[in-house]
Design an enzyme around this catalytic site. Structure first.
Site, PDB file in Angstrom:
ATOM      1  CG  ASP A   9     -20.743 -22.532  19.326  1.00 23.87           C
ATOM      2  OD1 ASP A   9     -21.175 -22.949  18.233  1.00 23.87           O
ATOM      3  OD2 ASP A   9     -20.853 -23.423  20.053  1.00 23.87           O
TER       4      ASP A   9
ATOM      5  CG  ASP B 243     -21.266 -24.046  23.870  1.00 31.10           C
ATOM      6  OD1 ASP B 243     -20.959 -25.295  23.216  1.00 31.10           O
ATOM      7  OD2 ASP B 243     -22.007 -23.510  23.887  1.00 31.10           O
TER       8      ASP B 243
ATOM      9  CG  ASP C  98     -17.459 -26.534  19.935  1.00 37.79           C
ATOM     10  OD1 ASP C  98     -17.546 -26.441  19.694  1.00 37.79           O
ATOM     11  OD2 ASP C  98     -18.216 -26.078  20.888  1.00 37.79           O
TER      12      ASP C  98
END
Length: 896
Positions: A329, A611, A615
């Site tokens: 990410d 996070d 996800d």
């Protein structure tokens, strides 16, 4: 409703309202009750994990356990009850450790429920009322205001809001959602500009919206469903241990089948042949292998925890070491997840404005805000702007009386305040999106503080510069002001927000973490590919990736979410198989899940960071799901295998290094454990091949003491060896690579094992023959040689332990000489050796232990001979490794 929620939510709004049978006045109570019974409560459904009984059953049917079951059954069938009970205890110990290892909570779907508020405001029969969020149904009209959590997927009927979508989509900055903004149909719910998503939060504005989906039919519910369908695949180490177990089982059964008839034909009784079969089975099964691997991985977990990585599944430590692709990410992982000042620009697009411009800009930023820097309350961007204001000027900013406040309007993308200074001068101060402020400005502040007309050429130059800055991943805020006439009443904002004097621009950025570029360089040196998958825009993500070194010196190729959806699996595989590192922007949960699955299908071991709620499915799908401990959501942390307590990408690389070291150390103690199978088997083979003329030199109980008592701590200490040089300069090992190679078996069995067997057998026969024994002489209870026979079996037992010491020292290195790293540098191994010597001494010299293990005290000359065994074993292996290094240098082969 005829259509499913995703299809319905993307249709033209009038059709949606008609299909739902709703209106601006909402449903009445009877309609709401009827729909609640039809569609069910607005809740997320949790899924139960495997039961404790199933986990225990799986461990009791592990290949190694099955082999031990056979051995225990044979022991009990031949009236060897003590031996049978001991083997059953080993089975229970291994199963208990394994079950404790894997019984961690999996509450990813349950944690999603925390994102649904307990109550919400709905319009029922034209009147707003507060109801339980679980009772909301499709067709309800909900009222959403600043600070509210959205409880269902909905289409905005009137008003506009700014919404934080980060938990669901990964978008790092709030986005505007407004009524009437859906001028074209969108393929994806997350892209629709008038859609509110369950689980998101309204940061400013207010609106009314008609609910189109609740519970598991929402986008949040769809993510929960994906998480529920995604199962955790066995790690590479778990697969390898399973293969090793079947290999051991095949060898043990094969040896038993081959030599049992031989024992009978050699004149052994059926009882003796059964003891022989049990001995071969037990000697071939490394009872300490599973607990030793478990304890070594636990030590690796503890080491990683001290470095900022909490691992929830022990085998994940080794999986990290085989990782060859990291899908990371952006926000909070590569960056610091906090907006800070990057630069300031005046109205002429020049950086580092003059003092007059800086002072005016600070004035606007300080006064035009709803945040409180001292209290730390407010939007993160607003707080960053207040910090910027304090940095732009040296003296305290003036305190002015605020006469009016026009809060941020997501449709206008502006906020304004009207202030009156100490001299009675009234001004409107405005800040907002550069294009919105620029459209309302007719003049610009010059560097000296004077004002000049803002002409077409100036606007074109500013637009070009702003586009360039935005392409670098910066968030831009424009500042403006003008004096306004003093009025008796506060006018509408439209009467004031025009003919503004443009002051300049503030560029904010979420800065890259300091350690990230070096960590990315380490990943590249280790042969690891790094892709960025984010919900952010392509320009922002590409800028961050470039500064981190992802994609090399060139700007990485950006694949937007809609373009990814257009790619079939074959073309996506081609894209992922190339050497280029990619940035996947505006990605959906399905996108992340699909990328992970396609990489795994190509044989890659994938680590996925995340996070947000969105996800969770991909974190569960990946071989290693890595969640953020500070900024991450509970959902992501529950779905992940590892949690970064410092949210730092560099910790992932440290974890990869730790995983590689653990894998190497596992191979070292497998060599150590396997080497002892040969000297444990040889006494039984000599006994069988001689037809009983040479008495059995080792008992099964003594084998269990070796495998579970003396060898465990040294094996565990080998799991704490420091990494050999060049560990992170090697390419990742392929998923198909076996943890046990042919070279390892040659070293364990042919070099260390045969050397140990020769020494042990020689010591056993030396004690017997020194006592006057000759082949065929009786040595059973009541015979003249019985005590000497027990002393000889004790010599075999002690000899194997002595050879263990030499094997432990030899197994510390695979490529370099032991002298290169120092024989005494592993203090854990020295303690382990001291422990096994102490256990051996207790078993030999403690009277109570002598009765259990069938041992007798050894003479001084025999102890002196035992002292030579470790040195001989180590010297033989040192010579073997020297020959291998010479061959590698001559042929250019890679050590393996």
């Amino acid at each position: 409703m005829a259509d499913d929620p995703p299809a319905l939510v993307l249709r033209p709004l009038p059709e949606v309202v008609e299909e739902l049978g709703s209106s601006a006045t909402g449903l009445d109570d009877d309609q709401a009750r009827a729909r609640l019974s039809t569609y069910g409560p607005n809740e997320l459904v949790t899924r139960a994990g495997p039961s404790l009984l199933a986990s225990v059953g799986r461990q009791l049917t592990h290949p190694l356990a099955l082999l031990l079951w056979v051995a225990a059954g044979l022991a009990l069938a031949t009236s060897a009850e003590v031996l049978g009970v001991a083997i059953l205890a080993v089975i229970a110990l291994n199963a208990g450790l394994a079950v404790l290892q894997e019984r961690h909570a999996e509450h990813a779907v349950a944690a999603l429920s925390a994102y649904l508020p307990p109550h919400a405001v709905v319009v029922r029969a034209g009147r707003p009322s507060t109801v339980e969020a679980r009772t909301i149904v499709p067709g309800d009209v909900v009222v959403v205001e600043e600070g509210d959590a959205v409880c269902a997927d909905a289409r905005i009927l009137q008003g506009a809001v700014e919404v934080d979508l980060s938990a669901v989509t990964g978008e790092s900055v709030p986005v505007v959602r407004a009524a009437g903004s859906a001028t074209e149909l969108h393929r994806r719910v997350v892209d629709a500009p008038d859609v509110l998503l369950s689980g998101t939060t309204c940061t400013s504005g207010d609106c009314r919206a008609v609910v189109v989906a609740t519970g598991m039919s929402t986008e949040l519910g769809r993510i929960a469903s994906l998480s529920g369908r995604t199962t955790q695949e066995p790690s590479p180490l778990e697969l390898q241990v399973r293969r090793v177990a079947w290999l051991i089982a095949a060898v043990a059964v094969g040896v038993g089948i081959a030599f049992l008839p031989l024992g009978v034909m050699s004149g052994l009784s059926l009882a003796d042949a059964a003891v022989f079969a049990i001995g071969l089975l037990v000697a071939n099964v490394p009872e300490g292998l599973l607990p030793t691997i478990t304890l070594a991985l636990a030590a690796g977990v503890a080491d990683l925890a001290r470095q900022g990585g909490l691992v929830k599944r022990l085998s994940a430590v080794e999986t990290l070491g085989s990782t060859d692709v990291i899908c990371t990410d952006k926000t909070g992982t590569l960056t610091q997840n906090r907006m800070t000042l990057h630069s300031t620009w005046d109205a002429s697009a020049r950086r580092s404005p003059e003092p007059a411009v800086r002072s005016a800009m600070a004035h606007v930023l300080h006064a035009c805000t709803s945040a409180d820097l001292a209290a730390g309350t407010g939007d993160p961007t607003e707080l960053a702007l207040l910090e910027t204001a304090a940095r732009l000027v040296d003296s305290p900013l003036p305190t002015e009386r605020r006469r009016a406040t026009y809060h941020f309007d997501p449709r206008l993308r502006l906020m304004s305040v009207v202030v009156v200074d100490a001299h009675g001068v009234e001004r409107i101060l405005t800040k907002g999106a550069p294009e919105a402020v620029l459209a309302r400005s007719t003049s610009a502040m010059a560097p000296d503080g004077t004002t000049s007309t803002l002409g077409p050429a100036d606007r074109e130059r500013l637009a070009t510069r702003l586009e360039e800055l935005a392409g670098r991943g910066l968030r831009l805020i424009a500042c403006s002001w003008r004096e306004v006439p003093v009025a008796a009443t506060v006018p509408d904002r439209a009467e004031l927000e025009h003919d503004l004097d443009l002051i300049g621009f503030v560029a904010l950025t979420d800065p890259l973490r300091d350690a990230v570029p070096d960590a990315v360089a380490q990943a590249h040196a280790a042969g690891i590919t790094v892709h960025v998958i984010t919900g952010d825009s392509g320009g922002t993500a590409a800028a961050i990736a470039t500064s981190a070194g992802i994609g090399g010196s060139d700007r990485p190729h950006v694949v937007p979410g809609p373009d990814l959806e257009d790619l079939d699996d074959e073309h996506l595989d081609d894209l992922l198989s190339g050497e280029a590192e990619l940035v996947f922007a505006r990605s959906s949960p399905e996108d992340k899940l699909r990328i992970a699955a396609r990489l795994q299908a190509a044989g890659h071991v994938v680590a996925m960071t995340g996070d947000g709620v969105n996800d969770a499915p991909a974190l569960r799908q990946a071989d290693i799901g890595v969640a953020m401990g500070r900024a991450g959501t509970d959902v992501a942390r529950e779905a992940a295998t590892m949690v970064l307590t410092d949210d730092d990408f560099a910790t992932i690389i440290r974890a990869v290094e730790a995983g590689r070291r653990v894998y190497d150390d596992v191979r070292k103690f497998i060599v150590y454990i396997f080497a002892h199978a040969v000297p444990e088997i040889v006494p039984f083979l000599v006994f069988a091949l001689s037809g009983g003329a040479v008495p059995l030199g080792l008992t099964v109980v003594q084998i269990l003491l070796i495998d579970l008592g003396t060898e465990t701590l040294p094996a565990l200490a080998l799991g704490r060896e420091a990494a050999e040089p060049g560990l992170m300069d090697r390419p990742p090992r392929p998923r198909s690579e076996r943890i046990i190679s042919r070279a390892m078996l040659v070293r364990a069995w042919a070099v260390l094992g045969l050397t140990s067997a020769a020494l042990v057998l020689g010591g056993y026969l030396d004690v017997l023959m020194s006592a006057g024994w000759r082949p065929g002489d009786p040595t059973g209870p009541g015979s003249a040689l019985h005590d000497d026979y027990l002393r000889a079996t004790t010599m075999t037992f002690a000899g194997i332990v002595a050879c263990q010491v030499g094997t432990a020292l030899a197994a510390r290195t695979e490529r370099v000489s032991l002298l290169a790293i120092g024989p005494l540098t592993n203090r854990f191994l020295l303690l382990g050796i001291a422990f096994e010597i102490a256990v051996t001494a207790v078993a030999i010299y403690l009277p109570a232990a002598q009765e259990v293990f069938g041992t007798r005290p050894l003479h001084g000359s025999e102890l002196a001979l035992l002292g030579c065994f470790p040195v001989v074993v180590w010297l033989v292996d040192e010579g073997y490794r020297w020959a291998r290094r010479a061959r590698w240098a001559r042929t250019g082969e890679v050590a393996g």
